[in-house]
Design an enzyme around this catalytic site. Structure first.
Site, PDB file in Angstrom:
ATOM      1  N   PHE A 237       0.820  -1.214   0.000  1.00 26.48           N
ATOM      2  CA  PHE A 237       0.000   0.000   0.000  1.00 26.48           C
ATOM      3  C   PHE A 237       0.853   1.264   0.000  1.00 26.48           C
ATOM      4  CE2 PHE A 237      -2.362  -3.216   2.593  1.00 26.48           C
ATOM      5  CZ  PHE A 237      -3.230  -3.607   1.589  1.00 26.48           C
ATOM      6  N   GLY A 506       2.503   0.507 -12.594  1.00 27.68           N
ATOM      7  CA  GLY A 506       3.341  -0.666 -12.805  1.00 27.68           C
ATOM      8  C   GLY A 506       3.075  -1.354 -14.124  1.00 27.68           C
ATOM      9  N   THR A 593      -8.151 -10.339 -11.696  1.00 26.15           N
ATOM     10  CA  THR A 593      -7.287  -9.544 -10.820  1.00 26.15           C
ATOM     11  C   THR A 593      -7.775  -8.103 -10.728  1.00 26.15           C
ATOM     12  OG1 THR A 593      -5.760  -9.115 -12.657  1.00 26.15           O
ATOM     13  CG2 THR A 593      -5.278 -10.999 -11.235  1.00 26.15           C
ATOM     14  N   GLN A 597      -8.689  -5.847  -7.352  1.00 29.46           N
ATOM     15  CA  GLN A 597      -8.117  -4.555  -7.014  1.00 29.46           C
ATOM     16  C   GLN A 597      -9.192  -3.508  -6.747  1.00 29.46           C
ATOM     17  OE1 GLN A 597      -4.660  -3.628  -6.545  1.00 29.46           O
ATOM     18  NE2 GLN A 597      -4.893  -5.827  -6.225  1.00 29.46           N
ATOM     19  N   GLY A 661      -3.950   2.420 -14.874  1.00 29.43           N
ATOM     20  CA  GLY A 661      -3.753   1.771 -13.588  1.00 29.43           C
ATOM     21  C   GLY A 661      -5.053   1.652 -12.815  1.00 29.43           C
ATOM     22  N   GLU A 664      -5.332   1.935  -7.339  1.00 27.08           N
ATOM     23  CA  GLU A 664      -5.627   2.953  -6.335  1.00 27.08           C
ATOM     24  C   GLU A 664      -6.978   3.642  -6.497  1.00 27.08           C
ATOM     25  OE1 GLU A 664      -1.520   4.953  -5.161  1.00 27.08           O
ATOM     26  OE2 GLU A 664      -1.479   4.200  -7.213  1.00 27.08           O
TER      27      GLU A 664
END
Length: 698
Positions: A237, A506, A593, A597, A661, A664
């Site tokens: 995190f 990433g 996945t 998230q 991404g 978050e």
């Protein structure tokens, strides 16, 4: 333009199981603390018991007489480090900058002996008056040059003060978020082992390339002499993204005693020197026409940092991209206190900043008598509100509309406190989310082996997000092969350098390098008639030039979160009954996945809204609730119904995969959606998190 790869696409976009899943569930996956080099000794850090002052003396001689004790190290006998970074200058000074700062370390043959020695080590201090409480009017608050991620501290357009004074409708409120701690499942641990002039470090790290560079600089040696090994990371995190003092302490200690050293932090120690989300005090002012169309936005944020290092969260930055208004201003101020240095925690800036902005937007909707979803739609900008740049893609309105449909928003009675189920007050709320779509330079190597197998090597990190799996899918498509034929090696600084697993960048960064390496390898194999040499064929790609040359667009993911809450009318106990999020985040590369998230982020946002709060004791200068018995996080019973959906975006201005991404954005709007729902249920507006029952029962 960076057009997405389309030819031969078969696997990116499929719900592939995690390639390392079996290793993790069977215990074969080795984490940092599992490593056991020969002749290992155990180190325990000794924290300062004052918040400000100096260490006068440490009773090393008495400690060395204890059974099993190998060494006791403090400023007076520690090796010197080559650094001007006061945060990482461990045991280099007598000064104490915050309570819990490492002032000594004890090394023993067993962890039990080391813990007992650390507990009984006698240290003399000279204490000084300390200041540990953040407030908006603190006399030492100042304007930093930049805030996290290089954003300018302050921005402005037009004349917001005059526009607010003339606006028919004004919301002017202060919002607050507390300090919060990351608390990954795997605690931080380091095993440091020197071999001659080389150092091997086993460390759960989100950035092995960066950690190697920092260690090399601190100990005055070439980066190639440092080897960081981190194949599996049990969550981070953000707390495992930077080099931290305990890692330096372990390496320093191993160098001093001439044996491999294991330093594993306890859960309580994670609350001191591994980073945390800074508390914030935010003032948001919105000026609007009676129909809710914004005339002016100002967002002023005050945060804290330590006296050792400046870290200023980019709290007001999301207000620069969310809504159209001709007059606008954002500011950041930081106060350096006698506290540990804050750092990255999931969605730094966007997470606390959007709580304030989206709460204020809900208040504006009520003041104007406009539906909260419609209010956001009416203020949709055609381009970046401050930058003026075109959006590479922006589907916030579509997320709001689809979320409202799925949630059952239509027909919602806007009046607060009118829905009940027995003694439970029911309310619903909405908030928007955003997070930048970032990409950084990266390198990757792809090797073709005889027999049709391929190996991808990159110093990326899989912190539980599924990076290994998604990179396997990306490589398989780029090579025109099956995922079973691809092996991805990561988490090792000996591999081609890669940027941090952070900032939700990433996959975009590493995936670009993997695609480019695979494309070059495929071209070479085609030129060779498809024949792989006996020794294999290897290609390395670096994306630095491509990333630096990308076109100027405002690149962001967007989302909308809806919450239904139940509040006990007598006790104020609040339960989140439903959470639903809809996101627009480019092309989703693995639905399995990705859903994990999004749901994980929303769950963490629920925890932020109702539970999480690190409480600072002003008398002694430390966090009081520094364990999981007192620092409350959401458990299974708190998370009743969380649903995540997404809209597929075709955005050719991102990366070869067309992805944004997703790690978050799920947390960003959740707390505001819940707080807005609580107001709808009760009529009580909570502007300072968490939403405790004592704030509702008055």
């Amino acid at each position: 333009m960076t057009a997405p790869v389309t030819a031969g696409r078969r696997y990116a976009g499929a719900a592939l199981d995690r390639v390392e899943g079996l290793d993790k569930v069977t215990g074969r996956a080795a984490y940092a603390a599992d490593h056991r080099p020969a002749d290992l000794v155990h180190a325990v850090a000794v924290p300062a018991t004052i918040a400000r002052g100096e260490v006068v003396q440490v009773d090393v001689d008495a400690m060395l007489k204890r059974p099993g004790v190998v060494a006791a190290i403090w400023h007076g006998n520690a090796p010197r480090l080559a650094t001007s970074d006061e945060e990482l200058a461990v045991l280099q000074s007598r000064r104490v900058a915050y309570r819990g700062q490492y002032v000594a370390v004890v090394v023993a043959e067993t962890p039990e002996d080391a813990r007992e020695a650390a507990r009984t080590l006698r240290i003399e201090y000279v204490a000084e008056e300390h200041d540990v409480i953040l407030r908006a009017d603190h006399p030492r608050a100042y304007r930093p040059e930049n805030v996290n991620a290089g954003h300018p501290s302050d921005t402005g357009q037009g004349d917001p003060d005059a526009a607010l004074a003339a606006a028919p409708v004004v919301v002017d409120e202060e919002y607050g978020t507390p300090a919060e701690h990351n608390n990954p499942m795997e605690p931080h641990a380091t095993i440091a082992d020197w071999h001659g002039d080389g150092l091997i470090v086993h460390e759960p790290s989100q950035n092995v390339s960066g950690l190697r560079a920092t260690l090399a600089s601190l100990f005055g040696m070439p980066p190639g002499h440092v080897h960081v090994v981190s194949p599996h990371v049990g969550g981070g995190f953000g707390s495992k993204a930077k080099t931290l003092p305990h890692t330096i302490l372990a390496a320093l200690t191993a160098k001093q005693v001439g044996r491999p050293v294991k330093l594993a932090l306890t859960r309580r120690q994670l609350f001191v020197a591994t980073g945390y989300r800074t508390p914030t005090v935010q003032r948001v002012r919105l000026g609007a026409e009676p129909d809710g169309r914004l005339i002016a936005i100002t967002h002023d944020a005050v945060m804290q940092s330590s006296t050792l290092s400046e870290f200023t969260e980019q709290t007001a930055v999301p207000s620069r991209v969310m809504y159209a208004a001709p007059h606008r201003r954002t500011t950041h101020r930081v106060v350096r206190l006698d506290v540990p240095t804050p750092s990255w925690m999931r969605a730094p800036g966007e997470c606390p900043g959007m709580f304030a902005l989206e709460s204020a937007m809900d208040e504006l909707a009520i003041a104007c008598g406009v539906d909260p979803v419609e209010l956001r739609v009416r203020n949709e900008p055609a381009a970046g509100p401050e930058s003026g740049l075109p959006f590479s893609s922006r589907n916030l309105v579509a997320c709001l509309r689809e979320g409202a449909r799925r949630f059952g928003w239509a027909g919602r009675d806007p009046r607060p406190g009118v829905r009940r189920r027995g003694r439970t007050l029911i309310g619903t709320g909405v908030a928007a989310s955003t997070f930048p779509a970032l990409r950084a330079p990266s390198s990757a190597t792809v090797r073709a082996e005889p027999g049709g197998r391929y190996t991808v090597r990159i110093a990326a990190a899989d912190i539980g997000t599924g990076a290994r799996t998604v990179l396997t899918q990306i490589a398989a498509d780029a090579l025109g092969t099956a995922p079973a034929a691809v092996t991805v090696e990561l988490g090792d600084s000996a591999l081609p350098p890669a940027p941090v697993a952070g900032g939700s960048m990433g996959t975009a960064s590493w995936g670009t390098a993997v695609v480019r390496a695979c494309e070059e390898l495929a071209a070479r194999l085609e030129a060779a008639g498809g024949t792989v040499p006996d020794g294999g064929l290897e290609v390395t790609a670096d994306t630095g030039r491509e990333v630096r040359a990308q076109e100027r667009y405002s690149r962001h993911a967007f989302g909308a979160q809806f919450a239904e809450v139940g509040v006990d009318a007598d006790t104020g106990e609040t339960r989140v009954l439903r959470l639903l999020g809809v996101f627009a985040a480019g092309r989703v590369l693995n639905p399995k996945t990705a859903r994990s998230q999004f749901i994980g982020g929303m769950t963490m946002g629920l925890s932020m809204a109702l539970l999480e709060e690190s409480i600072m004791d002003g008398r002694f200068g430390d966090f009081l609730n520094c364990d999981l018995a007192q620092y409350h996080i959401a458990a299974h019973a708190d998370v009743r119904d969380v649903q995540a959906y997404w809209l597929e975006e075709e955005d050719p201005h991102l990366n070869p995969m067309g992805s944004k991404g997703i790690g978050e954005i799920g947390i960003v709007g959740t707390a505001a959606a819940i707080a807005n729902a609580v107001h709808h249920a009760t009529g009580v507006r909570i502007r300072e998190l968490p939403i405790r029952l004592d704030k509702l029962v008055r």
